[in-house]
Design an enzyme around this catalytic site. Structure first.
Site, PDB file in Angstrom:
ATOM      1  NE  ARG A   1     -16.651  15.482 -40.165  1.00  0.00           N
ATOM      2  CZ  ARG A   1     -16.733  14.232 -40.574  1.00  0.00           C
ATOM      3  NH1 ARG A   1     -17.345  13.954 -41.694  1.00  0.00           N
ATOM      4  NH2 ARG A   1     -16.229  13.248 -39.850  1.00  0.00           N
TER       5      ARG A   1
ATOM      6  CG  ASP B   1      -5.666  12.491 -39.909  1.00  0.00           C
ATOM      7  OD1 ASP B   1      -6.800  12.591 -39.401  1.00  0.00           O
ATOM      8  OD2 ASP B   1      -5.181  11.419 -40.283  1.00  0.00           O
TER       9      ASP B   1
ATOM     10  CE1 TYR C   1      -7.196   4.624 -41.509  1.00  0.00           C
ATOM     11  CE2 TYR C   1      -5.786   4.510 -39.578  1.00  0.00           C
ATOM     12  CZ  TYR C   1      -7.026   4.722 -40.145  1.00  0.00           C
ATOM     13  OH  TYR C   1      -8.093   5.025 -39.351  1.00  0.00           O
TER      14      TYR C   1
ATOM     15  NE  ARG D   1     -10.445  12.564 -35.243  1.00  0.00           N
ATOM     16  CZ  ARG D   1     -10.898  11.741 -36.184  1.00  0.00           C
ATOM     17  NH1 ARG D   1     -12.090  11.911 -36.694  1.00  0.00           N
ATOM     18  NH2 ARG D   1     -10.150  10.783 -36.619  1.00  0.00           N
TER      19      ARG D   1
ATOM     20  NE  ARG E   1     -12.787  19.516 -43.949  1.00  0.00           N
ATOM     21  CZ  ARG E   1     -13.117  19.205 -45.181  1.00  0.00           C
ATOM     22  NH1 ARG E   1     -12.969  20.094 -46.136  1.00  0.00           N
ATOM     23  NH2 ARG E   1     -13.583  18.018 -45.478  1.00  0.00           N
TER      24      ARG E   1
HETATM   25  O1  1CP Z   1      -8.772  15.847 -31.796  1.00  0.00           O
HETATM   26  C1  1CP Z   1      -8.634  16.866 -32.495  1.00  0.00           C
HETATM   27  O2  1CP Z   1      -9.428  17.797 -32.478  1.00  0.00           O
HETATM   28  C2  1CP Z   1      -7.371  16.984 -33.320  1.00  0.00           C
HETATM   29  C3  1CP Z   1      -7.479  16.571 -34.657  1.00  0.00           C
HETATM   30  C4  1CP Z   1      -7.420  15.098 -35.093  1.00  0.00           C
HETATM   31  C5  1CP Z   1      -6.853  13.957 -34.502  1.00  0.00           C
HETATM   32  C6  1CP Z   1      -6.240  13.834 -33.118  1.00  0.00           C
HETATM   33  C7  1CP Z   1      -7.914  14.700 -36.348  1.00  0.00           C
HETATM   34  C8  1CP Z   1      -8.603  15.584 -37.297  1.00  0.00           C
HETATM   35  N1  1CP Z   1      -7.576  13.391 -36.550  1.00  0.00           N
HETATM   36  C9  1CP Z   1      -6.950  12.899 -35.435  1.00  0.00           C
HETATM   37  C10 1CP Z   1      -6.386  11.550 -35.235  1.00  0.00           C
HETATM   38  C11 1CP Z   1      -6.811  10.430 -36.105  1.00  0.00           C
HETATM   39  N2  1CP Z   1      -7.006  10.433 -37.457  1.00  0.00           N
HETATM   40  C12 1CP Z   1      -7.000   9.104 -35.653  1.00  0.00           C
HETATM   41  C13 1CP Z   1      -6.786   8.662 -34.240  1.00  0.00           C
HETATM   42  C14 1CP Z   1      -7.872   9.138 -33.346  1.00  0.00           C
HETATM   43  C15 1CP Z   1      -9.187   8.469 -33.485  1.00  0.00           C
HETATM   44  O3  1CP Z   1      -9.222   7.244 -33.282  1.00  0.00           O
HETATM   45  O4  1CP Z   1     -10.164   9.144 -33.799  1.00  0.00           O
HETATM   46  C16 1CP Z   1      -7.364   8.316 -36.743  1.00  0.00           C
HETATM   47  C17 1CP Z   1      -7.681   6.828 -36.749  1.00  0.00           C
HETATM   48  C18 1CP Z   1      -7.343   9.155 -37.892  1.00  0.00           C
HETATM   49  C19 1CP Z   1      -7.607   8.754 -39.299  1.00  0.00           C
HETATM   50  C20 1CP Z   1      -8.746   9.522 -39.839  1.00  0.00           C
HETATM   51  N3  1CP Z   1      -8.670  10.833 -40.233  1.00  0.00           N
HETATM   52  C21 1CP Z   1     -10.083   9.112 -39.957  1.00  0.00           C
HETATM   53  C22 1CP Z   1     -10.647   7.753 -39.560  1.00  0.00           C
HETATM   54  C23 1CP Z   1     -10.775   6.849 -40.716  1.00  0.00           C
HETATM   55  C24 1CP Z   1     -11.172   5.427 -40.287  1.00  0.00           C
HETATM   56  O5  1CP Z   1     -10.330   4.531 -40.426  1.00  0.00           O
HETATM   57  O6  1CP Z   1     -12.316   5.251 -39.836  1.00  0.00           O
HETATM   58  C25 1CP Z   1     -10.802  10.198 -40.493  1.00  0.00           C
HETATM   59  C26 1CP Z   1     -12.254  10.254 -40.856  1.00  0.00           C
HETATM   60  C27 1CP Z   1      -9.893  11.277 -40.633  1.00  0.00           C
HETATM   61  C28 1CP Z   1     -10.188  12.665 -41.093  1.00  0.00           C
HETATM   62  C29 1CP Z   1     -10.204  13.678 -40.019  1.00  0.00           C
HETATM   63  N4  1CP Z   1      -9.163  13.899 -39.125  1.00  0.00           N
HETATM   64  C30 1CP Z   1      -9.473  14.974 -38.327  1.00  0.00           C
HETATM   65  C31 1CP Z   1     -10.753  15.470 -38.725  1.00  0.00           C
HETATM   66  C32 1CP Z   1     -11.445  16.666 -38.137  1.00  0.00           C
HETATM   67  C33 1CP Z   1     -11.196  14.656 -39.793  1.00  0.00           C
HETATM   68  C34 1CP Z   1     -12.458  14.824 -40.590  1.00  0.00           C
HETATM   69  C35 1CP Z   1     -12.113  15.566 -41.827  1.00  0.00           C
HETATM   70  C36 1CP Z   1     -13.165  16.547 -42.239  1.00  0.00           C
HETATM   71  O7  1CP Z   1     -14.108  16.110 -42.909  1.00  0.00           O
HETATM   72  O8  1CP Z   1     -13.074  17.742 -41.954  1.00  0.00           O
END
Ligand code: 1CP
Length: 344
Positions: A28, A73, A150, A24, A37
């Site tokens: 943010r 994502d 999901y 990540r 964003r």
């Molecule tokens: O790593 C990076 O910088 C690349 C971007 C990336 C990746 C690899 C994002 C951006 N998401 C992911 C993968 C992802 N998404 C996973 C697997 C990795 C992990 O375990 O963290 C999962 C479970 C998700 C699903 C997801 N997307 C969640 C989790 C929800 C939960 O069940 O708790 C969330 C909050 C997101 C949104 C998201 N994805 C990425 C970002 C930067 C964000 C936040 C969105 C924002 O507010 O800008």
């Protein structure tokens, strides 16, 4: 000079110092991401190649990490299968429906990566040009089990009760869903490699909620199918799951190059559990980055000491970087890992 120490470490080749990137890393905690964003929705950034490229490059420019990871994502694929997807502020992903029977599974589309996720493939092509070898580009996908979490729960969950009930009470529905997701993940990850991704990280974030025997019977065969198809393509494959300790005796059987380890288990213990050959990635506790730089450096040195027990080490966090992290502390971590890694 091109920086290929991340790819070299994946392949167990000699490196000048320990490579590092942060899960990540685009997100943010960076003011420039928050500014992006403020003007664009999350899915809009994912689906507009120029914006996804900008978000991908932000941490590379600011932190000096050894790899870029595509900004996207794991749920983009699920949306392409026809599941309505929305990201709500402070609530995370909300998915329509909630798959519960064979009819719902049959209604899921088999996506065509080029037609349905062409924006991601275009972002990869632009990124390879813009990075011009500076650092390699990692593509990624969610693995079938975590995507099923999901799709069945309809959003985030703490215990995945509905999915676990489906596994127990309707195994034929579970198997049909996993088969469909496995094919879609394989196609999508393969298309990312075709577009120019140089490694693939497979996220099975929630697999750690399962008992090891459940994992072996109901998840491992699907992950094996995805990973062996990708590995046949020659690009390094990385596997991540949170809470992986109890699953390590099974994870060692996966045809992957690197196991990404969460912060709850020492890398030395993980290396012992999977055998000496594996390259491990990880595993600083993301909370550590909220501390002072000297404390971060000491914790990083300890992670690296334990990492010497593995077949190779790529430094990372044990899970995603926290939004409250000071970017200067993250940059100091990258610098410290490179400095400490030169001596070892
Ligand atoms: O790593 C990076 O910088 C690349 C971007 C990336 C990746 C690899 C994002 C951006 N998401 C992911 C993968 C992802 N998404 C996973 C697997 C990795 C992990 O375990 O963290 C999962 C479970 C998700 C699903 C997801 N997307 C969640 C989790 C929800 C939960 O069940 O708790 C969330 C909050 C997101 C949104 C998201 N994805 C990425 C970002 C930067 C964000 C936040 C969105 C924002 O507010 O800008």
């Amino acid at each position: 000079m091109p920086n290929d120490r991340f790819l070299k470490a994946c392949r167990k080749e000699a490196v000048d110092t320990t490579p590092i990137w942060l899960m990540r890393q685009a997100g943010r905690f960076l003011p420039e991401y928050r500014a992006l964003r403020a003007r664009h929705g999350f899915l809009e950034v994912c689906k507009t190649p120029e914006l996804a490229v900008r978000a991908t490059l932000q941490p590379v420019l600011r932190l000096g990490v050894d790899a870029a990871i595509l900004f996207s994502d794991i749920l983009i694929l699920v949306e392409a299968m026809g599941v309505p997807l929305e990201f709500r502020e402070h609530q995370g992903p909300v998915l329509g429906g909630g798959v519960k029977d064979l009819r719902d599974v049959a209604a899921l589309r088999a996506p065509d990566p080029t037609a349905d996720m062409g924006f991601t493939l275009e972002a990869i092509r632009i990124l390879r040009r813009e990075l011009s070898g500076q650092v390699p580009l990692i593509g990624f996908c969610g693995l079938p089990f975590t995507l099923a979490c999901y799709v069945v729960e309809g959003g985030k969950s703490k215990d995945f009760k509905k999915l676990r009930a489906l596994m127990r009470e309707a195994p034929q529905v579970y198997a049909a869903l996993m088969d469909k997701l496995t094919a879609a993940v394989g196609d999508y990850a393969g298309a990312q490699l075709d577009a120019g991704a140089q490694a693939i990280q497979l996220f099975d974030t929630w697999a750690g909620v399962l008992e090891p025997a459940e994992y072996e019977a109901s998840v491992l065969p699907y992950t094996e199918r995805v990973a062996s198809a990708l590995r046949g393509r020659g690009a390094p494959v990385i596997h991540f799951t949170q809470d992986c300790r109890r699953l390590l005796p099974h994870l060692r059987r996966l045809p992957v190059d690197v196991l990404s380890i969460d912060w709850r288990v020492g890398l030395d213990e993980a290396a012992q559990a999977v055998g000496p050959g594996f390259v491990l990635q990880g595993n600083l506790d993301p909370e550590t980055l909220l501390k002072s730089v000297p404390e971060v450096e000491a914790a990083a040195a300890e992670v690296m000491r334990r990492g010497r027990a593995a077949g190779g080490h790529i430094f990372n966090l044990g899970h995603g970087i926290l939004p409250a992290t000071d970017p200067q502390t993250a940059a100091a971590l990258v610098e410290a890992v490179h400095r400490l890694g030169r001596g070892s």
